[in-house]
Write a protein that holds these residues in place. Structure first.
Motif, PDB file in Angstrom:
ATOM      1  N   GLY A   1       0.806  -1.217   0.000  1.00 44.20           N
ATOM      2  CA  GLY A   1       0.000   0.000   0.000  1.00 44.20           C
ATOM      3  C   GLY A   1       0.836   1.263   0.000  1.00 44.20           C
ATOM      4  O   GLY A   1       0.591   2.186  -0.769  1.00 44.20           O
ATOM      5  N   ILE A   2       1.875   1.301   0.844  1.00 45.00           N
ATOM      6  CA  ILE A   2       2.675   2.526   0.951  1.00 45.00           C
ATOM      7  C   ILE A   2       3.495   2.763  -0.310  1.00 45.00           C
ATOM      8  O   ILE A   2       3.676   3.906  -0.738  1.00 45.00           O
ATOM      9  N   ILE A   3       3.960   1.694  -0.965  1.00 47.37           N
ATOM     10  CA  ILE A   3       4.742   1.862  -2.198  1.00 47.37           C
ATOM     11  C   ILE A   3       3.879   2.487  -3.291  1.00 47.37           C
ATOM     12  O   ILE A   3       4.286   3.454  -3.953  1.00 47.37           O
ATOM     13  N   ILE A   4       2.685   1.960  -3.498  1.00 54.59           N
ATOM     14  CA  ILE A   4       1.787   2.502  -4.525  1.00 54.59           C
ATOM     15  C   ILE A   4       1.365   3.919  -4.177  1.00 54.59           C
ATOM     16  O   ILE A   4       1.281   4.797  -5.055  1.00 54.59           O
ATOM     17  N   GLN A   5       1.124   4.165  -2.886  1.00 51.71           N
ATOM     18  CA  GLN A   5       0.740   5.510  -2.462  1.00 51.71           C
ATOM     19  C   GLN A   5       1.830   6.534  -2.782  1.00 51.71           C
ATOM     20  O   GLN A   5       1.551   7.618  -3.286  1.00 51.71           O
ATOM     21  N   VAL A   6       3.060   6.183  -2.498  1.00 55.52           N
ATOM     22  CA  VAL A   6       4.170   7.105  -2.766  1.00 55.52           C
ATOM     23  C   VAL A   6       4.312   7.366  -4.260  1.00 55.52           C
ATOM     24  O   VAL A   6       4.558   8.499  -4.688  1.00 55.52           O
ATOM     25  N   VAL A   7       4.139   6.330  -5.073  1.00 52.87           N
ATOM     26  CA  VAL A   7       4.214   6.503  -6.526  1.00 52.87           C
ATOM     27  C   VAL A   7       3.142   7.467  -7.002  1.00 52.87           C
ATOM     28  O   VAL A   7       3.411   8.384  -7.799  1.00 52.87           O
ATOM     29  N   TYR A   8       1.930   7.276  -6.530  1.00 53.75           N
ATOM     30  CA  TYR A   8       0.844   8.171  -6.937  1.00 53.75           C
ATOM     31  C   TYR A   8       1.084   9.604  -6.458  1.00 53.75           C
ATOM     32  O   TYR A   8       0.924  10.564  -7.217  1.00 53.75           O
ATOM     33  N   LEU A   9       1.452   9.755  -5.189  1.00 56.32           N
ATOM     34  CA  LEU A   9       1.612  11.094  -4.631  1.00 56.32           C
ATOM     35  C   LEU A   9       2.744  11.857  -5.304  1.00 56.32           C
ATOM     36  O   LEU A   9       2.582  13.037  -5.653  1.00 56.32           O
ATOM     37  N   LEU A  10       3.891  11.194  -5.513  1.00 59.09           N
ATOM     38  CA  LEU A  10       5.045  11.894  -6.069  1.00 59.09           C
ATOM     39  C   LEU A  10       5.035  11.962  -7.591  1.00 59.09           C
ATOM     40  O   LEU A  10       5.271  13.011  -8.182  1.00 59.09           O
TER      41      LEU A  10
END
Length: 378
Positions: free
Chosen positions: A13-22
């Motif tokens: 979850g955190i990996i995909i979230q960081v990709v989307y956010l950045l």
């Protein structure tokens, strides 16, 4: 096994979230407005179009505002869709004041079509100009440059679609704060992917396209049976990276009146979310990857915090809490920067609380809307 699963959900979850956010939302947050030279040629005529059903009060405010635009050649078309209030009389009075105001009256809607699409189709058919700029009766342009900036990609860059942003007026109360957050979240989806040359939706409160294209594709062919979708589904079906342009400029925005109670808001969002089931598969995935990773992140993080709290494993507890904190700061930074680029204002209040509540909003209301059958415009 249970602990491993929680770590897996949290990590994925955190990996995909960081990709989307950045990477994806960052496209909007770090956007730099390109310098454009004003066109010295003759301005192409534009028709501003508004479909209105019992909108007397809103039209009384909107029509004078539309004629304050700093653009030399345009007219305004009000489609009076089966109104039973004083809309018709108001339009007649306004036409005496504003010679460029025109009107079409819809007396009934055929059974096999949906109301707003039928109204827009008749209005666009009789429009005088090829460039059509759409908005709603409860919207107000953010500046007198609205027409010029929203239509520029079509007039000067030979685009078919020009997709703009429409926000909601700020007011007191938790509902309004939620509306501000959810509107910004939705904008981050379609603005960011639009800037990546992969558009998948637009909002009818601020959307521009050519009449000739609309007639060429036979209006809302294959979309008549769907309530709503006159904006996002039409864009989803025909917009591409080559024929579309995102207009990211606070002066090109429109502002709408927000719903004032949860019942009206639920009805509105039910209609909006229902249209999403008809998106192309690849476009569903654009939203789906973020929402799934968002859910996995929160389920995994809360599960780990509870587990390590019970086990009194404070080292791992603080590690998970620290990752949540870093992700929260990243979210605040991206949303704050994106908010300034999109609407020229500061970040919505309660954003971290609303980010958590978005978990229930999307999965509960989204599921209900997906199955709903009693969807109506007005």
């Amino acid at each position: 096994m249970g602990l491993f699963l929680l770590w897996f959900l949290f990590g994925f979850g955190i990996i995909i979230q960081v990709v989307y956010l950045l990477v994806i939302f960052g496209r909007t947050a770090f956007f730099k407005t390109p310098k454009t030279k004003p066109n010295s040629g003759e301005e192409e005529p534009v028709t501003v179009m508004v479909a209105a059903h019992n909108e007397f009060k809103n039209l009384k405010t909107l029509i004078p505002k539309l004629f304050e635009q700093d653009y030399s050649k345009y007219d305004v078309m009000i489609i009076n869709d089966r109104s039973t209030d004083r809309t018709k009389r108001l339009i007649e009075e306004m036409m005496a004041i504003y010679p460029r105001l025109r009107s079409v009256t819809i007396k009934y809607t055929p059974d096999h079509v949906t109301a707003k699409k039928y109204a827009l189709t008749l209005g666009i058919k009789v429009a005088k100009n090829d460039v059509i700029l759409l908005t709603d009766a409860d919207c107000i342009p953010a500046s007198d440059q609205w027409i010029r900036k929203m239509t520029q990609p079509i007039r000067e860059k030979n685009k078919t679609f020009s997709i703009g942003y429409s926000g909601y007026e700020q007011a007191k109360g938790f509902l309004n704060k939620w509306i501000q957050f959810e509107t910004l979240q939705t904008a981050l989806y379609y603005v960011s992917f639009g800037l990546w040359k992969s558009p998948f939706m637009g909002v009818g409160r601020n959307l521009c396209y050519r009449r000739s294209f609309f007639m060429e594709v036979k209006a809302f062919k294959d979309l008549w049976h769907i309530e709503g979708g006159d904006d996002d589904l039409f864009v989803n079906k025909y917009a591409t990276g080559k024929n579309s342009s995102l207009v990211l400029d606070p002066e090109a925005n429109t502002w709408s009146k927000p719903k004032e109670n949860w019942k009206e808001y639920r009805i509105q969002k039910k209609r909006h979310l229902h249209a999403g089931k008809y998106y192309r598969g690849e476009d569903k995935r654009k939203i789906g990857f973020y929402t799934i990773s968002h859910a996995l992140f929160w389920i995994g993080s809360l599960g780990l915090l509870i587990y390590f709290g019970i086990e009194r494993n404070w080292e791992h507890f603080l590690l998970v809490f620290g990752i949540i904190l870093v992700r929260s700061l990243l979210l605040l930074g991206i949303f704050s920067s994106a908010s300034k680029k999109i609407n020229g204002s500061k970040i919505p209040a309660n954003i971290l609380i609303n980010d958590f509540l978005y978990l229930g909003y999307f999965w509960i209301l989204g599921s209900v809307s997906h199955q709903a059958k009693n969807i109506q415009w007005k």
